[in-house]
Design a protein around this motif. Structure first.
Motif, PDB file in Angstrom:
ATOM      1  N   ASP A  61      -2.211   7.674  -3.745  1.00  0.00           N
ATOM      2  CA  ASP A  61      -0.900   7.096  -4.063  1.00  0.00           C
ATOM      3  C   ASP A  61      -0.667   5.783  -3.320  1.00  0.00           C
ATOM      4  OD1 ASP A  61      -0.378   9.200  -5.745  1.00  0.00           O
ATOM      5  OD2 ASP A  61       1.063  10.183  -4.399  1.00  0.00           O
ATOM      6  N   VAL A  62      -0.973   5.759  -2.034  1.00  0.00           N
ATOM      7  CA  VAL A  62      -0.788   4.527  -1.250  1.00  0.00           C
ATOM      8  C   VAL A  62      -1.736   3.442  -1.762  1.00  0.00           C
ATOM      9  CG1 VAL A  62      -1.112   3.485   1.030  1.00  0.00           C
ATOM     10  CG2 VAL A  62       0.148   5.612   0.811  1.00  0.00           C
ATOM     11  N   ALA A 102      -2.946   3.082  -4.772  1.00  0.00           N
ATOM     12  CA  ALA A 102      -2.439   2.585  -6.059  1.00  0.00           C
ATOM     13  C   ALA A 102      -1.268   1.638  -5.840  1.00  0.00           C
ATOM     14  CB  ALA A 102      -2.032   3.759  -6.932  1.00  0.00           C
ATOM     15  N   ARG A 103      -0.416   1.957  -4.903  1.00  0.00           N
ATOM     16  CA  ARG A 103       0.752   1.080  -4.624  1.00  0.00           C
ATOM     17  C   ARG A 103       0.278  -0.274  -4.112  1.00  0.00           C
ATOM     18  NH1 ARG A 103       6.299   1.217  -3.224  1.00  0.00           N
ATOM     19  NH2 ARG A 103       6.795  -0.265  -1.582  1.00  0.00           N
ATOM     20  N   GLY A 115       6.626   7.426   0.668  1.00  0.00           N
ATOM     21  CA  GLY A 115       6.963   8.799   0.342  1.00  0.00           C
ATOM     22  C   GLY A 115       6.942   9.685   1.565  1.00  0.00           C
ATOM     23  N   ALA A 162      -4.207  13.135  -2.321  1.00  0.00           N
ATOM     24  CA  ALA A 162      -3.210  12.577  -3.244  1.00  0.00           C
ATOM     25  C   ALA A 162      -2.397  11.481  -2.564  1.00  0.00           C
ATOM     26  CB  ALA A 162      -2.296  13.686  -3.757  1.00  0.00           C
ATOM     27  N   ALA A 163      -2.041  11.673  -1.301  1.00  0.00           N
ATOM     28  CA  ALA A 163      -1.275  10.662  -0.568  1.00  0.00           C
ATOM     29  C   ALA A 163      -2.096   9.381  -0.400  1.00  0.00           C
ATOM     30  CB  ALA A 163      -0.840  11.206   0.793  1.00  0.00           C
ATOM     31  N   ILE A 213       2.768   7.118   3.468  1.00  0.00           N
ATOM     32  CA  ILE A 213       3.276   8.397   2.981  1.00  0.00           C
ATOM     33  C   ILE A 213       3.139   9.378   4.138  1.00  0.00           C
ATOM     34  CG2 ILE A 213       2.932  10.331   1.402  1.00  0.00           C
ATOM     35  CD1 ILE A 213       1.917   8.327  -0.664  1.00  0.00           C
TER      36      ILE A 213
END
Length: 85
Positions: free
Chosen positions: A76-77, A79-80, A52, A72-73, A25
């Motif tokens: 997010d990564v 979780a992916r 993202g 947050a980034a 991201i």
């Protein structure tokens, strides 16, 4: 002035601008006096798994200026990666 010869190989590898192939991201700071924010398509040339891309209101030190966006980034990564493994 020439740099330290110990880093010549690393400099050469970086100069080739290899494509980064891990989930990424990109956070582009909008208040950085050193660089200008780029578009998503420009980043796709450097990151083969661009998860993202967003512009954040931050200066040159994005983690200090926008810690919530950086955290947050990272989440997010993470979780992916967990979903795909």
């Amino acid at each position: 002035m020439p740099g330290d010869a110990r880093y010549d190989e690393a400099e050469r590898l970086l100069a080739d601008k290899p494509v980064i192939d891990v989930p990424t991201i990109v956070l582009d700071p909008t208040e950085d006096p050193v660089t200008v924010p780029r578009g998503t398509d420009e980043h796709r040339t450097s990151f083969s798994d661009l998860v993202g891309h967003t512009h954040v209101s931050a200066g040159h030190n994005t983690p200090r200026d926008a810690p919530e966006a950086v955290a947050a980034a990272v989440l997010d990564v993470h979780a992916r990666i967990r979903r795909t493994s």
